[in-house]
Structure formats: C-alpha cells, structure tokens
Design a protein around this motif. Structure first.
Motif, PDB file in Angstrom:
ATOM      1  N   THR A  20     -46.039 -43.067 -88.874  1.00 24.96           N
ATOM      2  CA  THR A  20     -44.726 -42.485 -88.607  1.00 24.96           C
ATOM      3  C   THR A  20     -44.532 -41.181 -89.370  1.00 24.96           C
ATOM      4  O   THR A  20     -43.960 -40.222 -88.852  1.00 24.96           O
ATOM      5  N   THR A  21     -45.026 -41.127 -90.605  1.00 18.82           N
ATOM      6  CA  THR A  21     -44.914 -39.900 -91.386  1.00 18.82           C
ATOM      7  C   THR A  21     -45.644 -38.748 -90.682  1.00 18.82           C
ATOM      8  O   THR A  21     -45.132 -37.631 -90.602  1.00 18.82           O
ATOM      9  N   ARG A  80     -43.532 -37.585 -87.837  1.00 18.36           N
ATOM     10  CA  ARG A  80     -42.350 -36.824 -88.270  1.00 18.36           C
ATOM     11  C   ARG A  80     -42.732 -35.415 -88.685  1.00 18.36           C
ATOM     12  O   ARG A  80     -41.985 -34.468 -88.461  1.00 18.36           O
ATOM     13  N   LEU A 118     -39.682 -32.923 -88.235  1.00 17.24           N
ATOM     14  CA  LEU A 118     -38.552 -33.604 -88.861  1.00 17.24           C
ATOM     15  C   LEU A 118     -38.764 -33.768 -90.362  1.00 17.24           C
ATOM     16  O   LEU A 118     -37.865 -34.155 -91.096  1.00 17.24           O
ATOM     17  N   LEU A 119     -39.996 -33.475 -90.796  1.00 20.29           N
ATOM     18  CA  LEU A 119     -40.366 -33.680 -92.188  1.00 20.29           C
ATOM     19  C   LEU A 119     -41.354 -32.576 -92.549  1.00 20.29           C
ATOM     20  O   LEU A 119     -42.180 -32.201 -91.721  1.00 20.29           O
ATOM     21  N   TYR A 173     -40.487 -36.629 -78.025  1.00 18.54           N
ATOM     22  CA  TYR A 173     -40.741 -37.550 -79.140  1.00 18.54           C
ATOM     23  C   TYR A 173     -40.013 -38.860 -78.889  1.00 18.54           C
ATOM     24  O   TYR A 173     -38.809 -38.877 -78.655  1.00 18.54           O
ATOM     25  N   PRO A 175     -39.353 -42.038 -80.960  1.00 19.61           N
ATOM     26  CA  PRO A 175     -39.530 -42.642 -82.284  1.00 19.61           C
ATOM     27  C   PRO A 175     -39.774 -44.141 -82.180  1.00 19.61           C
ATOM     28  O   PRO A 175     -39.472 -44.749 -81.149  1.00 19.61           O
TER      29      PRO A 175
END
Lengths: 256, 310
Positions: free
Chosen positions: B54-55, B58, B63-64, B91, B93
């Motif tokens: 997930t990281t 993102r 988003l990160l 995307y 999620p």
C-alpha cells in the motif's frame, strides 16, 4: 467404498449435535437474505461455511451467534435457542473476525484481561490464563506491547486464543486468515486442528479454497440457501472436479 | 499509422521505481525498492499484509512522498509532476473509499465530474462492468455486497479513461467467483492498452499477471514472469496425502530429513533435504506411523511454494 461411507455416517450419527439449524430464515423488508436453511454441526468438527459475497453467509452467522433475531425457523447453538437465549449463546461461544478482533490501543495483556472480564472469568482465572496463553503463543517479549504494533499474523493467533479464553464449546471464525502471509496462515490452521482435537467445534468462513480442503465438512451457500453440504472429498466427487475451488465455481456462478 | 501511435503510447505509460524507501517513525515500510512496469503490462505486487504494498501505491499515486529514491509514472515524476499524475492515473485503494451514502449512479457521476468528464463520454470503457451494476444503480454504495462494491470502485477508477491503473488489493475479502470475474475484467482492460499495477495477498492470482514482484517486509524478493519463477525453483516438491491430515503434518515434521512441510489444499507439500530422497522410505515410515491410503507423488510448484521458501 460403500462400507466406508456407511462407517462415516454411523460415526456422525453417534456424534453430539452442537448446532442444529432448522428452516432458519431472515428477511429484511421484502428481501429474504437467508431462505429456510437446515443443517447440523457435530461436536469437535471443523465446519467450513462457504458462499459468495452476498449469498447470506454473514446474515446466517449473525443469527447463530445471537446478534440477529431470526424472522422464522429455529437454531440451537450449544443447547441454547438463539432467538430466546441469545445472551446465554454469547457466553457459550467464541467469536473472532478479521474485521474486529482485538483493541489495537491495548497491550496484549490488557486485551486478554479485558476479554476475560467480558466473558465473566474471575481475576484469578484471568491471571492464570494470561500467563498460559502468552507462553503458548511465545509472546513473552511483546506481552506489554500495543496490539496495534503486532504483525497481522500474530494478532490473528492472539485473537483466536482470546476467543477461546472462556473455553467455549464452539468457536466462530469469520475469515480469520484474510491477508495473512502463507506461512502464518498454515500455522493458524494447525492451531485450529489442535483445538478441534481437544473437542472444540470450529465454524469457519474463508475465501481461500485450499482452506476449504482442511475442513471436515463444508457447506456452500448460494443465494440464501445451502446448495451443497458434505466432506470436501465427496463434494469433489459429486461435481466431478479436482479442487474445492472448482466445486465453488460450479455452484456459485452467475449469482448476485 | 496505428503502429506509430502504439509506439508513442508505449513510451508514455510505463512505471519506473528506483530505490524507493519510506519509513513510519522507525519502521521501514518500504526498503530500497526498485522495479519497472512496462507499458501495457499487467504487473502484480504479491505479498502479505504489512509487506509495504500500500505504501508503494500511495507513493506512485502521489499521496505520499518517498523518503529516498525516485519514481515516474507515465514519464511524470511522482513528486515534481504530481498534478499531471493525478489526472492520468486511476487508483482503487484497498479500503472501500466511495461515498456509502451516494447511490451507485451518484458515485459514478461524482467521480466523472471531479475529473471533468461525464459518464457518457467514457462509457465504452466501463460498459461490460457497469452492465452488472446497472440493476442496482439506485442502491446506496454502502448497501452493496462485497463483489458489487469492488466493481463500482473499479468503474469509478476508470471513469476518466486513465492510462495507468493502480489497484491495491482489489480482490481481498472477495469470493472466488467474483475474483475470477474481476481478473477477466483486468485482462480486457489490458487489451484496451491500459497499464495495470495490481497487488494481492492471494498467491494463486500471481499466475494471472504478466510479471510479478514478490514482496515481504518492505523488500522485493524476486521479479519475473510467474511461470519463470516457478520453473526456476530447483527443489523437488512432493504431494503427500493420507486419511489423517493433521497427523500427517505432525509425522512429516518429525521425519528426520524433512526440509519443509506445508498444507496445500488436499495434499501436504513436502520437500526433503536429501538429493537422493526415496519416496519408498517415506512411505514405509508413514505406514509404521499407522497412516492409511497414503499417496506420494511429485507436485507442481506454485508461486506460494516459492514465496514460502524465500
């Protein structure tokens, strides 16, 4: 072969029924989610409760654990009527789900204490159980760590043990291994096997079809009814396929 | 003519990840990850919860921000060109993130409007998925079943005709029938020229990807075509079965030359330490342990076997 089947059915007939479900039905408005299902689960059995999303599995399970009232029909769980004795049902079963199991903001020990209290264990019992459980899970080093910081697999194992704190006759596991890594998933099933051998009945849902193979018997729900119920071996023979995945695909296609 | 266009698209739609790291407090969620997804490829990130999937999603969807390393999506830098990326990727999620109180149709219209388009404009792209949702178009998203929510989320991620699609665990908690249908949809989207990065904890879905990266604890352990990964696995795996599965696991683990013992559906996957392993010896041992109906045969290697041995 016939002899073997006969033997199996005699063994099953002699077994104590721990769940008896008769024409259990649940209606929401004009939608019937569970349409008069009838089945039994025997003591010490690992019973796989499968079905597609939306087939009525969760609704049926909610009635069996005493948090949703049946519209009609009957279910006896651990000798108790889910409609009239739902509080007693809750005291006599264990429940674990992937979505909610433990409090992330409490430590391992605090979670054990909290759930021990909920299940009505005495302080002394809770203390003994905590030590025993932490030791069995080899979590001595993390006993005072927040559960939120544990790897998912550890949480699931702890959560299973917590669901067994009050030594229930039956434990309901709702997708206990979703997202868990392959090795931990297998370790988890070994815990399930061990518990079943001690006589605890396991009622489990899963989307991993290899896990369906580990169950003694499997039911498959389609569109509110139980379409099939048998041992994995017999189901594969009946549908002339090699895996439970194919049994599932044959039965549950074109629904929703 | 068409050929030229294909080449232009091919340059634009890849994903490049170089040495990306990301920590939360002191925990390294993603640890120097490098991989490339080719234009038009269906690429899978395969690993359990907590692996860092997930990281990575993102970071790639802007988003990160990564702590270290750099990455491009469709040739845009994930930090410098974040706005361009946001309008050109879709995307989905892992957590259902649509508006539960809006109906199916309202959700679609909402996301279309956000991206400055309409449901009608890109209907062709989502048509075969939306047809299955249409009977429920006035139902609130929160009241949909898992399989339906997933289809709606995919439609919303596709509504602006993205070039690259990011799908974070789209099939988690979804039943085998819906999972199968979902992968058929992905294959059709791929044929329409969309590059797809998808993650899953289900190892059996790995074989449906063109290439996969096996990931655990923030590190990529292997990248290749799934067929190549299983073909290159050098150890010999045996399928073993007897009437008493639980006892069989226990007894195999006590067999002195065992390397690994894992339940695999109706069989146990057994690997021996010795090169000159003789199935007859094991057969005899199991018979001595009172096992009946014993089957010992060579097994087919799966991605899950390889993963557990990494």
């Amino acid at each position: 072969m016939v002899f073997e089947t006969l033997q199996v059915s005699i063994i099953i007939m002699n077994k104590e029924k721990i769940i008896q479900v008769e024409k259990l039905t649940k209606t929401f408005g004009n939608f019937t989610a569970v349409k008069g299902i009838t089945f039994d689960v025997y003591k010490g059995e690992i019973f796989g409760f499968l079905g597609a999303n939306g087939a009525g599995k969760t609704t049926a399970m909610k009635m069996l654990i005493g948090i949703s009232n049946p519209t009609s029909g009957k279910a006896i769980v651990a000798g108790l009527d889910v409609a009239t004795q739902s509080d007693l049902v809750k005291m006599n079963i264990g429940y674990m789900s992937q979505k909610f199991s433990l409090y992330d903001d409490l430590t391992v020990n605090e979670n054990i204490t909290f759930f021990g209290g909920i299940y009505g264990l005495s302080r002394k019992q809770i203390k003994e159980k905590s030590i025993q459980l932490v030791e069995e899970l080899e979590m001595q080093n993390v006993a005072n760590n927040l559960v939120g910081a544990l790897p998912l697999g550890w949480k699931q194992k702890l959560s299973f043990s917590v669901a067994l704190l009050h030594e229930p006759k039956i434990v309901f596991l709702d997708e206990p291994t979703g997202g868990v890594d392959p090795i931990t998933r297998r370790q988890f099933w070994e815990m399930i096997y061990t518990q079943a051998h001690k006589g605890t009945t396991i009622f489990v849902t899963t989307h991993y079809m290899d896990e369906a193979e580990y169950c003694d018997r499997v039911s498959i729900m389609v569109d509110g009814v139980i379409e099939a119920l048998d041992t994995p071996k017999n189901l594969k023979q009946q549908f002339k396929v090699n895996s439970m995945n194919d049994v599932f695909l044959k039965l549950a296609r074109n629904i929703e | 003519m068409n050929f030229d266009i294909a080449i232009v698209i091919a340059i634009e739609m890849n994903i490049k990840v170089q040495n990306i790291s990301k920590s939360y407090n002191k925990i390294k969620a993603v640890d120097a990850v490098t991989f490339e997804v080719n234009s038009g490829e269906l690429f899978g990130l395969i690993g359990p919860d907590g692996a860092g999937k997930t990281t990575i999603f993102r970071i790639l969807t802007t988003l990160l921000m990564p702590d270290e390393g750099n990455a491009t999506v469709a040739e845009y830098d994930v930090v410098a060109d974040y706005k361009a990326i946001r309008s050109s990727v879709g995307y989905m999620p892992g957590k259902f993130s649509l508006y539960q109180d809006l109906t199916v149709e309202e959700n679609l219209e909402f996301f279309a409007t956000i991206f400055g388009t309409t449901l009608a404009e890109n209907y062709a792209l989502i048509a075969d998925i939306y047809i299955q949702l249409e009977p429920f178009k006035d139902r609130r998203a929160g009241a949909l079943s898992g399989g339906m929510k997933q289809k709606l989320a995919l439609c919303c991620a596709l509504i602006h005709a993205p070039k690259v699609l990011f799908l974070d665990e789209p099939t988690t908690g979804v039943d085998p029938v819906s999972r199968k249908e979902f992968w058929q949809m992905l294959k059709r989207l791929q044929l329409k020229g969309i590059t797809i990065l998808v993650s899953t904890p289900y190892m059996d879905e790995a074989s449906l990807c063109d290439r996969i990266a096996l990931i655990q604890k923030g590190k990529i352990l292997k990248i290749d075509a799934p067929q190549v990964i299983t073909a290159n696995y050098e150890k010999l795996i045996y399928d073993i079965q007897s009437k008493n599965t639980h006892g069989l696991i226990h007894d195999l683990k006590n067999y002195s030359s065992h390397y690994s013992v894992y339940a695999f559906g109706e069989f146990i996957h057994y690997i021996d330490k010795n090169v000159d392993f003789k199935p007859e010896d094991l057969q005899q041992y199991l018979e001595e342990k009172n096992h009946s109906d014993i089957i010992i045969k060579k097994a087919e290697t799966t991605i899950e076997d390889v993963f557990m041995d990494l």
